[in-house]
Design a protein around this motif. Structure first.
Motif, mmCIF file in Angstrom:
data_model
loop_
_atom_site.group_PDB
_atom_site.id
_atom_site.type_symbol
_atom_site.label_atom_id
_atom_site.label_comp_id
_atom_site.label_asym_id
_atom_site.label_seq_id
_atom_site.Cartn_x
_atom_site.Cartn_y
_atom_site.Cartn_z
ATOM 1 N N SER A 296 -9.315 4.167 -4.754
ATOM 2 C CA SER A 296 -9.840 4.167 -3.392
ATOM 3 C C SER A 296 -9.656 5.539 -2.759
ATOM 4 O O SER A 296 -8.676 6.240 -3.036
ATOM 5 C CB SER A 296 -9.154 3.119 -2.514
ATOM 6 O OG SER A 296 -9.823 2.997 -1.275
ATOM 7 N N CYS A 297 -10.605 5.897 -1.878
ATOM 8 C CA CYS A 297 -10.460 7.116 -1.078
ATOM 9 C C CYS A 297 -10.607 6.804 0.413
ATOM 10 O O CYS A 297 -10.605 7.714 1.231
ATOM 11 C CB CYS A 297 -11.475 8.175 -1.498
ATOM 12 S SG CYS A 297 -13.183 7.781 -1.085
ATOM 13 N N THR A 298 -10.727 5.516 0.770
ATOM 14 C CA THR A 298 -10.967 5.158 2.176
ATOM 15 C C THR A 298 -9.783 4.450 2.820
ATOM 16 O O THR A 298 -9.862 4.072 3.992
ATOM 17 C CB THR A 298 -12.223 4.274 2.299
ATOM 18 O OG1 THR A 298 -12.127 3.168 1.389
ATOM 19 C CG2 THR A 298 -13.471 5.076 1.996
ATOM 20 N N GLY A 299 -8.702 4.294 2.094
ATOM 21 C CA GLY A 299 -7.510 3.680 2.678
ATOM 22 C C GLY A 299 -6.341 3.725 1.729
ATOM 23 O O GLY A 299 -6.512 3.816 0.507
ATOM 24 N N MET A 300 -5.151 3.657 2.296
ATOM 25 C CA MET A 300 -3.941 3.662 1.473
ATOM 26 C C MET A 300 -2.776 3.085 2.263
ATOM 27 O O MET A 300 -2.724 3.176 3.496
ATOM 28 C CB MET A 300 -3.612 5.077 0.992
ATOM 29 C CG MET A 300 -3.400 6.087 2.107
ATOM 30 S SD MET A 300 -3.310 7.799 1.505
ATOM 31 C CE MET A 300 -5.033 8.120 1.159
ATOM 32 N N TYR A 301 -1.895 2.452 1.543
ATOM 33 C CA TYR A 301 -0.649 1.932 2.104
ATOM 34 C C TYR A 301 0.265 1.595 0.934
ATOM 35 O O TYR A 301 -0.176 1.555 -0.216
ATOM 36 C CB TYR A 301 -0.893 0.690 2.984
ATOM 37 C CG TYR A 301 -1.599 -0.460 2.298
ATOM 38 C CD1 TYR A 301 -0.884 -1.519 1.733
ATOM 39 C CD2 TYR A 301 -2.986 -0.501 2.222
ATOM 40 C CE1 TYR A 301 -1.531 -2.578 1.110
ATOM 41 C CE2 TYR A 301 -3.647 -1.548 1.608
ATOM 42 C CZ TYR A 301 -2.908 -2.592 1.046
ATOM 43 O OH TYR A 301 -3.557 -3.639 0.420
ATOM 44 N N ALA A 302 1.536 1.387 1.208
ATOM 45 C CA ALA A 302 2.491 1.054 0.155
ATOM 46 C C ALA A 302 3.547 0.091 0.699
ATOM 47 O O ALA A 302 4.018 0.284 1.813
ATOM 48 C CB ALA A 302 3.166 2.321 -0.382
ATOM 49 N N PRO A 303 3.913 -0.945 -0.074
ATOM 50 C CA PRO A 303 3.315 -1.357 -1.330
ATOM 51 C C PRO A 303 1.822 -1.601 -1.162
ATOM 52 O O PRO A 303 1.385 -2.138 -0.143
ATOM 53 C CB PRO A 303 4.046 -2.653 -1.688
ATOM 54 C CG PRO A 303 5.330 -2.605 -0.897
ATOM 55 C CD PRO A 303 4.989 -1.856 0.360
ATOM 56 N N GLY A 304 1.024 -1.202 -2.155
ATOM 57 C CA GLY A 304 -0.411 -1.132 -1.977
ATOM 58 C C GLY A 304 -1.208 -2.220 -2.648
ATOM 59 O O GLY A 304 -0.670 -3.267 -3.054
ATOM 60 N N ILE A 305 -2.500 -1.969 -2.768
ATOM 61 C CA ILE A 305 -3.421 -2.946 -3.352
ATOM 62 C C ILE A 305 -3.019 -3.301 -4.771
ATOM 63 O O ILE A 305 -3.189 -4.451 -5.200
ATOM 64 C CB ILE A 305 -4.862 -2.383 -3.315
ATOM 65 C CG1 ILE A 305 -5.424 -2.515 -1.888
ATOM 66 C CG2 ILE A 305 -5.773 -3.099 -4.298
ATOM 67 C CD1 ILE A 305 -6.813 -1.969 -1.724
ATOM 68 N N ASP A 306 -2.487 -2.341 -5.516
ATOM 69 C CA ASP A 306 -2.088 -2.643 -6.898
ATOM 70 C C ASP A 306 -1.069 -3.772 -6.945
ATOM 71 O O ASP A 306 -1.203 -4.720 -7.736
ATOM 72 C CB ASP A 306 -1.551 -1.383 -7.582
ATOM 73 C CG ASP A 306 -0.391 -0.735 -6.840
ATOM 74 O OD1 ASP A 306 -0.249 -0.959 -5.621
ATOM 75 O OD2 ASP A 306 0.385 0.016 -7.478
ATOM 76 N N ILE A 307 -0.047 -3.703 -6.089
ATOM 77 C CA ILE A 307 0.994 -4.733 -6.097
ATOM 78 C C ILE A 307 0.449 -6.047 -5.540
ATOM 79 O O ILE A 307 0.783 -7.136 -6.039
ATOM 80 C CB ILE A 307 2.232 -4.248 -5.324
ATOM 81 C CG1 ILE A 307 2.883 -3.093 -6.093
ATOM 82 C CG2 ILE A 307 3.226 -5.382 -5.097
ATOM 83 C CD1 ILE A 307 4.078 -2.479 -5.423
ATOM 84 N N GLU A 308 -0.418 -5.971 -4.524
ATOM 85 C CA GLU A 308 -1.037 -7.193 -4.013
ATOM 86 C C GLU A 308 -1.887 -7.865 -5.080
ATOM 87 O O GLU A 308 -1.928 -9.096 -5.184
ATOM 88 C CB GLU A 308 -1.877 -6.890 -2.775
ATOM 89 C CG GLU A 308 -1.057 -6.526 -1.547
ATOM 90 C CD GLU A 308 -1.849 -6.726 -0.260
ATOM 91 O OE1 GLU A 308 -2.232 -7.875 0.024
ATOM 92 O OE2 GLU A 308 -2.082 -5.724 0.440
ATOM 93 N N LEU A 309 -2.578 -7.068 -5.900
ATOM 94 C CA LEU A 309 -3.372 -7.634 -6.985
ATOM 95 C C LEU A 309 -2.484 -8.299 -8.035
ATOM 96 O O LEU A 309 -2.831 -9.358 -8.573
ATOM 97 C CB LEU A 309 -4.232 -6.551 -7.637
ATOM 98 C CG LEU A 309 -5.483 -6.143 -6.869
ATOM 99 C CD1 LEU A 309 -6.089 -4.878 -7.470
ATOM 100 C CD2 LEU A 309 -6.509 -7.263 -6.867
ATOM 101 N N VAL A 310 -1.359 -7.685 -8.343
ATOM 102 C CA VAL A 310 -0.414 -8.301 -9.279
ATOM 103 C C VAL A 310 -0.038 -9.693 -8.795
ATOM 104 O O VAL A 310 -0.057 -10.671 -9.558
ATOM 105 C CB VAL A 310 0.840 -7.417 -9.447
ATOM 106 C CG1 VAL A 310 1.922 -8.169 -10.224
ATOM 107 C CG2 VAL A 310 0.489 -6.113 -10.150
ATOM 108 N N ASP A 311 0.272 -9.798 -7.512
ATOM 109 C CA ASP A 311 0.697 -11.085 -6.955
ATOM 110 C C ASP A 311 -0.446 -12.089 -6.903
ATOM 111 O O ASP A 311 -0.304 -13.248 -7.313
ATOM 112 C CB ASP A 311 1.263 -10.883 -5.545
ATOM 113 C CG ASP A 311 2.558 -10.086 -5.535
ATOM 114 O OD1 ASP A 311 3.223 -10.043 -6.587
ATOM 115 O OD2 ASP A 311 2.896 -9.503 -4.489
#
Length: 363
Positions: A118-133
């Protein structure tokens, strides 16, 4: 060993917006009248876009203001914090939708690697960890984030996945690209902003890649080649401002691409040894970009129809867009296409030009 794209899936927000409605919103937001408003109308007609998607309902009607303030000046204009809060709220749903469709019947615990783009948003813990869950992936799945690279970023994700799969035939890599371009609307009547506002929409795409081909039609990643054209450095930029991310997109971008696309393609040919392409997947950065590529590579609009179709229906969604084009082609392939070759092209800040050769394998 080889790497194979075995599945591609896409997702879009619920708000489908006619290009005319976006134009009406922008004329009002930019406070344009007379000749200036007419100039914007000409720009919108020239885009080749009929509709786009957004997580923001405001663009669908001048009577609805859900995100932007309900006044003619749109003040107080949403801050970067406001916009990234909306990204965190909306991007994960699209990511999950695309990922679930791409995974299909593959068991979640079989996925060994996750690449998010992504280049339009970021945060941490991010989308990768949310996808894992949300997808039930293994907690030890190997995660890679590709951020702020723009419209060509999916190529980098594919190259990372290719390296993983060619090193380990048991690898199963999930790529998820998600962009909410529309949350970064800028109201200043600057030519670059108005061009960006005319092109970009929201969407997500997911790809499943493996070290082994799947049943049916696969796309084998045969070769990649990229190049930087520094004479286009100032024509495309993406920076973080106080009121969202600011896109600088010059009308000269097609000229830079026109000057370098033939050379880029020839270098891919030299690297791969393949000089005949049966299908073309071109990132639809804009109608003029598609036209100059067709001219320089001597291909017809019909041969490049998938890119034109995606541009008309979705606009430019940044990184997922090339995957929308690839899916459009993949869905039409048949057993008779086995062994045929596909040329993929994309471009972004730098000015970066990316190319890839995919070979169709049917199993």
């Amino acid at each position: 060993m080889n790497a194979y794209i075995t599945s591609i899936a896409t997702a879009n927000p619920k708000f489908k917006i006619k290009q005319q409605d976006v134009l009406d919103f922008m004329i009002k937001a930019h406070r344009l009248e007379g000749a200036d408003a007419d100039k914007l109308r000409v720009l919108y007609r020239a885009t080749g876009i009929l509709s786009r998607y957004s997580v923001i309902e405001d663009y669908t009607s001048s009577l609805v203001h859900d995100f932007f303030p309900d006044n003619d000046r749109l003040e107080p204009f949403p801050t970067t914090q406001d916009r990234l809060g909306l990204f965190q709220q909306e991007a994960i749903g699209l990511s999950v939708e695309a990922a679930k469709k791409a995974i299909g019947n593959v068991k979640a615990n079989q996925i060994t690697h996750l690449i998010t783009v992504s280049c339009t948003g970021m945060y941490a813990p991010g989308i990768d960890i949310e996808l894992v869950d949300r997808l039930g992936l293994n907690s030890h799945v190997e995660r890679t984030g590709i951020n702020f690279m723009g419209c060509y970023a999916a190529f980098n994700a594919l190259k990372v996945a290719d390296a993983i799969c060619t090193a380990n035939s048991n690898a199963c890599v999930l790529i998820v690209c998600v962009e909410l371009c529309s949350i970064h609307f800028q109201k200043e009547a600057h030519e670059d902003y108005m061009l960006a506002n005319a092109l970009f929409g929201d969407g997500a795409a997911a790809v499943l890649m493996s070290g082994r081909p799947g049943k049916g039609v696969n796309l084998k990643t045969t070769s990649f080649f990229n190049e930087l054209f520094r004479n286009g450095h100032e024509h495309m930029a993406w920076k973080i401002g106080d009121f969202g991310f600011e896109m600088r997109l010059s009308a000269y971008v097609p000229d830079v691409i026109e000057s370098g696309i033939k050379q880029l393609t020839q270098r891919l040919v030299n690297k791969s040894g393949v000089d005949k392409f049966d299908y073309f997947a071109v990132h639809p950065g804009g109608k003029k970009i598609l036209q100059v590529i067709e001219k320089e590579l001597s291909i017809s609009k019909r041969e490049n129809q998938a890119a034109h179709d995606i541009l008309a229906a979705y606009g430019n969604m940044s990184s997922p867009t090339i995957l929308f084009v690839l899916k459009r082609i993949l869905d039409q392939l048949k057993a008779a296409d086995n062994g045929k070759n596909l040329l993929g092209l994309a471009f972004g800040p730098g000015l970066t030009l990316e190319s890839m050769l995919l070979t169709i394998e049917v199993h």
